[in-house]
Design a protein around this motif. Structure first.
Motif, mmCIF file in Angstrom:
data_model
loop_
_atom_site.group_PDB
_atom_site.id
_atom_site.type_symbol
_atom_site.label_atom_id
_atom_site.label_comp_id
_atom_site.label_asym_id
_atom_site.label_seq_id
_atom_site.Cartn_x
_atom_site.Cartn_y
_atom_site.Cartn_z
ATOM 1 N N GLN A 161 0.830 -1.222 0.000
ATOM 2 C CA GLN A 161 0.000 0.000 0.000
ATOM 3 C C GLN A 161 0.858 1.263 0.000
ATOM 4 O O GLN A 161 0.495 2.263 -0.623
ATOM 5 C CB GLN A 161 -0.909 0.013 1.226
ATOM 6 N N ALA A 162 1.995 1.224 0.699
ATOM 7 C CA ALA A 162 2.892 2.387 0.728
ATOM 8 C C ALA A 162 3.432 2.632 -0.678
ATOM 9 O O ALA A 162 3.587 3.784 -1.107
ATOM 10 C CB ALA A 162 4.040 2.161 1.716
ATOM 11 N N ASP A 163 3.695 1.567 -1.409
ATOM 12 C CA ASP A 163 4.198 1.720 -2.774
ATOM 13 C C ASP A 163 3.116 2.311 -3.678
ATOM 14 O O ASP A 163 3.400 3.144 -4.541
ATOM 15 C CB ASP A 163 4.674 0.363 -3.293
ATOM 16 N N GLU A 164 1.874 1.885 -3.437
ATOM 17 C CA GLU A 164 0.751 2.433 -4.194
ATOM 18 C C GLU A 164 0.641 3.949 -3.953
ATOM 19 O O GLU A 164 0.444 4.729 -4.882
ATOM 20 C CB GLU A 164 -0.535 1.753 -3.691
ATOM 21 N N VAL A 165 0.755 4.366 -2.689
ATOM 22 C CA VAL A 165 0.666 5.790 -2.352
ATOM 23 C C VAL A 165 1.887 6.539 -2.913
ATOM 24 O O VAL A 165 1.771 7.673 -3.377
ATOM 25 C CB VAL A 165 0.535 5.988 -0.818
ATOM 26 N N ARG A 166 3.045 5.909 -2.909
ATOM 27 C CA ARG A 166 4.253 6.555 -3.457
ATOM 28 C C ARG A 166 4.049 6.872 -4.945
ATOM 29 O O ARG A 166 4.418 7.945 -5.418
ATOM 30 C CB ARG A 166 5.466 5.624 -3.293
ATOM 31 N N ARG A 167 3.421 5.932 -5.676
ATOM 32 C CA ARG A 167 3.220 6.153 -7.112
ATOM 33 C C ARG A 167 2.128 7.183 -7.388
ATOM 34 O O ARG A 167 2.216 7.942 -8.344
ATOM 35 C CB ARG A 167 2.922 4.824 -7.816
ATOM 36 N N ASN A 168 1.089 7.210 -6.542
ATOM 37 C CA ASN A 168 -0.023 8.164 -6.716
ATOM 38 C C ASN A 168 -0.356 8.824 -5.380
ATOM 39 O O ASN A 168 -1.350 8.492 -4.743
ATOM 40 C CB ASN A 168 -1.270 7.439 -7.243
ATOM 41 N N PRO A 169 0.475 9.789 -4.946
ATOM 42 C CA PRO A 169 0.339 10.321 -3.578
ATOM 43 C C PRO A 169 -0.985 11.053 -3.322
ATOM 44 O O PRO A 169 -1.359 11.226 -2.170
ATOM 45 C CB PRO A 169 1.505 11.287 -3.434
ATOM 46 N N TYR A 170 -1.690 11.486 -4.388
ATOM 47 C CA TYR A 170 -2.949 12.220 -4.177
ATOM 48 C C TYR A 170 -4.176 11.348 -4.437
ATOM 49 O O TYR A 170 -5.292 11.849 -4.440
ATOM 50 C CB TYR A 170 -2.976 13.481 -5.064
ATOM 51 N N ASP A 171 -3.974 10.066 -4.662
ATOM 52 C CA ASP A 171 -5.098 9.145 -4.881
ATOM 53 C C ASP A 171 -5.757 8.864 -3.527
ATOM 54 O O ASP A 171 -5.245 8.091 -2.703
ATOM 55 C CB ASP A 171 -4.574 7.855 -5.526
ATOM 56 N N GLU A 172 -6.920 9.520 -3.310
ATOM 57 C CA GLU A 172 -7.553 9.444 -1.981
ATOM 58 C C GLU A 172 -7.978 8.019 -1.638
ATOM 59 O O GLU A 172 -7.949 7.625 -0.467
ATOM 60 C CB GLU A 172 -8.744 10.412 -1.947
ATOM 61 N N ARG A 173 -8.350 7.225 -2.634
ATOM 62 C CA ARG A 173 -8.766 5.839 -2.342
ATOM 63 C C ARG A 173 -7.576 5.010 -1.851
ATOM 64 O O ARG A 173 -7.687 4.246 -0.891
ATOM 65 C CB ARG A 173 -9.405 5.194 -3.570
ATOM 66 N N ALA A 174 -6.438 5.210 -2.488
ATOM 67 C CA ALA A 174 -5.231 4.489 -2.058
ATOM 68 C C ALA A 174 -4.838 4.944 -0.652
ATOM 69 O O ALA A 174 -4.406 4.134 0.182
ATOM 70 C CB ALA A 174 -4.089 4.753 -3.043
#
Ligand SMILES: [Fe+2]
Ligand SMILES: [Fe+2]
Length: 334
Positions: A181-194
């Protein structure tokens, strides 16, 4: 730390209200004073403000007042208790639970910075403080493992390597999921669902359920037996820090659901994933030497999860209620 109450007494008594004096004692104790604070009161305190959650600026102000110096702890008596007074069974149970925390603190420390990128400016203050808290918790466990348990190592990573054989999560579990999940947020830091999926796992499950349960089990054991005073002091101060992390995290999730009610699906899906994995690929932990049964630990888990969701107005889906009944609790934390 003189009281000799049975470690599970408060579990069976259920929630209770704290007096103003108890709240003051928790909020204002310096590190020495923390030894006299009852861990059950601190766990109760985590929930005190959930119904009217403090904002991030208030949490940052509390951090500045409650910050403690991990190098002030003296583990001399703990070493004596560990080697001369605790039984081999007690040591093995204790270390099986504490090792998840040893690794968990270090993981949450390095995986929190990505969450800061998409946060509001006020939340950034709180997260910056939380990263420093988690770094301090990492040093706390590093010191405990070197100075009390006596694990060898030149640096932090060496000592982590030495405690790894006791870690119960094997590849699949909330910490593996958090790395993803941290990697998901790193790739799309403003994706509120992530961000909501990440927040559900980190702040609600790992900190709000797992961490508080480990604290409760090991600290009520230490208090019951009158052992490990520096561990009790440092880890109870850690619990006070975690109360700010859980409150900030629940504030974030509550705001996200208020802004977009469909976010509740992300919370439920994440819990579904966690609960389906829970215990399946983990080593079993024997809690009995610390005064707990498997069922009591399970009960503690559910209490911790239900209270947090209920207090901030998030319901569980019916299938999640069913999943909860089947879960084998595996303790770790951050
Ligand atoms: Fe934390
Ligand atoms: Fe922590």
């Amino acid at each position: 730390m003189t009281e000799r109450k049975s470690p599970t007494a408060v579990l069976h008594e259920g929630p209770r209200a704290l007096t103003d004096e108890q709240v003051r004692e928790i909020e204002e104790s310096d590190l020495k004073g923390v030894l006299d604070v009852d861990i059950d009161d601190v766990i109760e305190y985590v929930h005190k403000d959930l119904k009217t959650l403090p904002d991030f600026t208030m949490l940052y102000r509390k951090y500045l007042e409650q910050r403690w110096n991990v190098y002030e702890l003296d583990f001399t008596q703990d070493k004596i208790d560990w080697t001369e007074k605790m039984t081999e069974d007690e040591r093995q149970s204790f270390i099986a639970i504490a090792s998840g925390f040893h690794h968990g603190e270090r993981q949450v420390e390095i995986e929190l910075p990505v969450f800061m990128i998409g946060a509001s400016e006020e939340e950034k203050l709180h997260i910056a403080a939380q990263i420093e808290d988690e770094a301090r918790h990492t040093v706390f466990f590093d010191r405990f493992y070197r100075e009390v348990v006596g694990l060898p190592g030149e640096d932090i990573m060496d000592v982590l390597g030495a405690s790894f054989p006791w870690v119960s999560e094997t590849f699949l579990g909330p910490f593996g999921l958090l790395a993803y999940q941290a990697d998901e947020v790193r790739r799309n830091p403003y994706d509120e669902r992530a961000r909501v999926r990440y927040g559900t796992n980190y702040f609600l499950w790992i900190e709000g359920v797992l961490a508080l349960s480990v604290m409760k089990v090991t600290l009520s054991y230490a208090r019951w037996r009158g052992f490990l005073p520096a561990y009790y002091t440092g880890f109870t101060a850690t619990c006070r820090d975690e109360s700010r992390h859980v409150q900030g995290g629940m504030r974030y999730l509550q705001d996200a659901v208020r802004k977009d009610p469909t976010m509740i699906n992300e919370i439920h899906d994440t819990l579904r994933t966690i609960l389906s994995l829970s215990g399946v690929y983990s080593r079993e932990i024997y809690y009995e030497p610390l005064g707990w049964t498997q069922d009591e630990v399970r009960m503690l888990f559910f209490q911790q999860l239900r209270r947090k969701l209920g207090d901030v107005g998030i319901d569980l889906a019916p299938d999640l209620e069913e999943l909860l009944q089947r879960v084998q609790p595996v303790l770790a934390g951050g």
